[in-house]
Design an enzyme around this catalytic site. Structure first.
Site, PDB file in Angstrom:
ATOM      1  N   ASP A  50       0.838  -1.208   0.000  1.00 20.10           N
ATOM      2  CA  ASP A  50       0.000   0.000   0.000  1.00 20.10           C
ATOM      3  C   ASP A  50       0.875   1.261   0.000  1.00 20.10           C
ATOM      4  O   ASP A  50       0.373   2.379  -0.125  1.00 20.10           O
ATOM      5  CB  ASP A  50      -1.027   0.000   1.140  1.00 20.10           C
ATOM      6  CG  ASP A  50      -0.386  -0.074   2.508  1.00 20.10           C
ATOM      7  OD1 ASP A  50       0.858  -0.203   2.589  1.00 20.10           O
ATOM      8  OD2 ASP A  50      -1.133   0.003   3.507  1.00 20.10           O
ATOM      9  N   SER A  51       2.195   1.071   0.070  1.00 22.77           N
ATOM     10  CA  SER A  51       3.123   2.185  -0.144  1.00 22.77           C
ATOM     11  C   SER A  51       2.916   2.785  -1.538  1.00 22.77           C
ATOM     12  O   SER A  51       3.341   3.915  -1.799  1.00 22.77           O
ATOM     13  CB  SER A  51       4.579   1.722   0.015  1.00 22.77           C
ATOM     14  OG  SER A  51       4.816   0.569  -0.761  1.00 22.77           O
ATOM     15  N   ASP A  89      -1.257  -6.030  -0.575  1.00 17.93           N
ATOM     16  CA  ASP A  89      -1.585  -5.423   0.720  1.00 17.93           C
ATOM     17  C   ASP A  89      -3.079  -5.137   0.837  1.00 17.93           C
ATOM     18  O   ASP A  89      -3.707  -4.664  -0.114  1.00 17.93           O
ATOM     19  CB  ASP A  89      -0.856  -4.082   0.845  1.00 17.93           C
ATOM     20  CG  ASP A  89       0.174  -4.073   1.948  1.00 17.93           C
ATOM     21  OD1 ASP A  89       0.107  -4.942   2.842  1.00 17.93           O
ATOM     22  OD2 ASP A  89       1.054  -3.196   1.905  1.00 17.93           O
ATOM     23  N   LYS A 119      -1.632  -9.341   2.498  1.00 19.04           N
ATOM     24  CA  LYS A 119      -0.900  -8.928   3.715  1.00 19.04           C
ATOM     25  C   LYS A 119      -1.737  -7.904   4.462  1.00 19.04           C
ATOM     26  O   LYS A 119      -2.404  -7.070   3.845  1.00 19.04           O
ATOM     27  CB  LYS A 119       0.456  -8.323   3.346  1.00 19.04           C
ATOM     28  CG  LYS A 119       1.180  -7.718   4.552  1.00 19.04           C
ATOM     29  CD  LYS A 119       2.633  -7.398   4.266  1.00 19.04           C
ATOM     30  CE  LYS A 119       2.892  -6.025   3.687  1.00 19.04           C
ATOM     31  NZ  LYS A 119       2.414  -4.909   4.533  1.00 19.04           N
ATOM     32  N   GLU A 121      -1.697  -5.402   8.301  1.00 15.50           N
ATOM     33  CA  GLU A 121      -0.883  -4.899   9.409  1.00 15.50           C
ATOM     34  C   GLU A 121      -1.561  -5.171  10.752  1.00 15.50           C
ATOM     35  O   GLU A 121      -2.778  -4.994  10.880  1.00 15.50           O
ATOM     36  CB  GLU A 121      -0.650  -3.390   9.254  1.00 15.50           C
ATOM     37  CG  GLU A 121       0.218  -3.053   8.064  1.00 15.50           C
ATOM     38  CD  GLU A 121       0.502  -1.560   7.921  1.00 15.50           C
ATOM     39  OE1 GLU A 121       0.224  -0.780   8.846  1.00 15.50           O
ATOM     40  OE2 GLU A 121       1.011  -1.180   6.848  1.00 15.50           O
ATOM     41  N   GLU A 188       8.875  -4.600  10.516  1.00 20.88           N
ATOM     42  CA  GLU A 188       9.354  -3.299  10.007  1.00 20.88           C
ATOM     43  C   GLU A 188       9.804  -2.396  11.159  1.00 20.88           C
ATOM     44  O   GLU A 188       9.196  -2.380  12.245  1.00 20.88           O
ATOM     45  CB  GLU A 188       8.227  -2.591   9.223  1.00 20.88           C
ATOM     46  CG  GLU A 188       8.669  -1.214   8.703  1.00 20.88           C
ATOM     47  CD  GLU A 188       7.748  -0.612   7.655  1.00 20.88           C
ATOM     48  OE1 GLU A 188       6.767  -1.261   7.252  1.00 20.88           O
ATOM     49  OE2 GLU A 188       8.044   0.536   7.247  1.00 20.88           O
TER      50      GLU A 188
HETATM   51  O1  KIV Z   1       3.473  -1.147   1.672  1.00 23.69           O
HETATM   52  C1  KIV Z   1       4.636  -1.593   1.662  1.00 23.69           C
HETATM   53  O2  KIV Z   1       5.425  -1.313   0.749  1.00 23.69           O
HETATM   54  C2  KIV Z   1       5.059  -2.455   2.760  1.00 23.69           C
HETATM   55  C3  KIV Z   1       6.494  -2.823   2.838  1.00 23.69           C
HETATM   56  C4  KIV Z   1       7.306  -1.666   3.210  1.00 23.69           C
HETATM   57  C5  KIV Z   1       6.733  -3.990   3.711  1.00 23.69           C
HETATM   58  O3  KIV Z   1       4.257  -2.816   3.567  1.00 23.69           O
END
Ligand code: KIV
Length: 274
Positions: A50-51, A89, A119, A121, A188
């Protein structure tokens, strides 16, 4: 409908789980078709993180990501790759409310992208969500330590594992994610010794970012790693290329040649054959 380029010969979540304690697992983020194609043969796992909301869409935090955004980028990476395990994500707001909400969102991501896993969090707080998604047959990667979706709540990007209370909380989170059935977990922004201890403590692979070289694998944000990030690059990033300079140089030369009419040249235009 999942994109057409997906194949059955991909690395799966169970292949990643079996890599615990072995050759380090190579992971990078990817958000687009071309990066999927370019990175596929070099990595074990591509994370459609989600970055993407910050890196490609210019949002201030990852809270700018939506389910639709993640699905569109997940589809692009699946089209571009054929071998890597692709993990997408779950964006903030798509899973926290209840296990039922989490399952519905994970089902959409899985069905519409064809990715190998999702994924999310959190630790103890999302363990029932992880268990419910896994029970649906969708593999889950956890994400503990510094959680970018909680950055507003935390008052910034704060390194974890500095106090005994926080270390105990991290162990509880790691154990909860493992017990809920996740196949691996990202750690992280966590003190090195704590990330090493966590790696020894749990039976699923840990993927470090700003964590420890002892983790079972490493991940970086692709744009940080190749020097494409326009804002601040975190301390834990090693930059392997400087593509910003390459692009700036190409743009400057192009601009000069357009202004001087050096471009287009004879080989860039169509003329009748003599
Ligand atoms: O969103 C992302 O890029 C991440 C990584 C930094 C692990 O969660």
């Amino acid at each position: 409908m999942a994109p057409e380029r997906s194949t059955d010969s991909r690395i799966g979540a169970e292949d990643i789980r079996r890599r615990k304690g072995g050759v380090p697992i190579v992971c990078l983020t990817a958000y687009t078709y071309p990066t999927g194609r370019m990175l596929d043969s070099h990595v074990d796992l591509l994370l459609v993180g989600d970055s993407v909301a910050m890196v490609l869409h210019g949002h201030a935090t990852t809270l700018g990501a939506s389910l639709e955004m993640m699905i569109a980028h997940g589809q692009a990476v699946m089209r571009g790759s054929a071998r890597a395990c692709v993990v997408v994500d779950m964006p903030a707001g798509s899973y926290e409310t209840s296990p039922a909400q989490a399952v519905a969102s994970a089902r959409r991501i899985s069905d519409e992208t064809g990715c190998q896993a999702v994924k999310l969090e959190g630790g103890v707080d999302v363990s029932s969500q992880i268990a419910a998604i896994v029970a649906e047959g969708i593999p889950v990667m956890g994400h503990i330590g510094l959680q970018p979706q909680s950055v507003e709540k935390d008052g910034g990007y704060k390194i974890k594992g500095r106090t005994q209370d926080n270390i105990r909380a991290l162990f509880r989170d790691a154990e909860a994610v493992e017990k809920a059935g996740a196949f691996s977990v990202v750690i992280e922004g966590t003190m090195e010794t704590v990330a090493s201890e966590l790696t020894r403590h749990i039976s699923i692979p840990t993927i470090g970012i700003g964590a420890s070289g002892d983790c079972d694998g490493q991940i970086l944000v692709i744009d940080d790693m190749i020097g494409m990030t326009v804002d601040r690059v975190p301390k834990f990033v090693k930059q392997y290329a400087d593509l910003r300079s390459v692009i700036a140089d190409a743009a400057a030369r192009y601009a000069a040649e357009v202004r001087s009419r050096a471009f287009p040249g004879p080989s860039h235009v169509f003329k009748d054959e003599a």
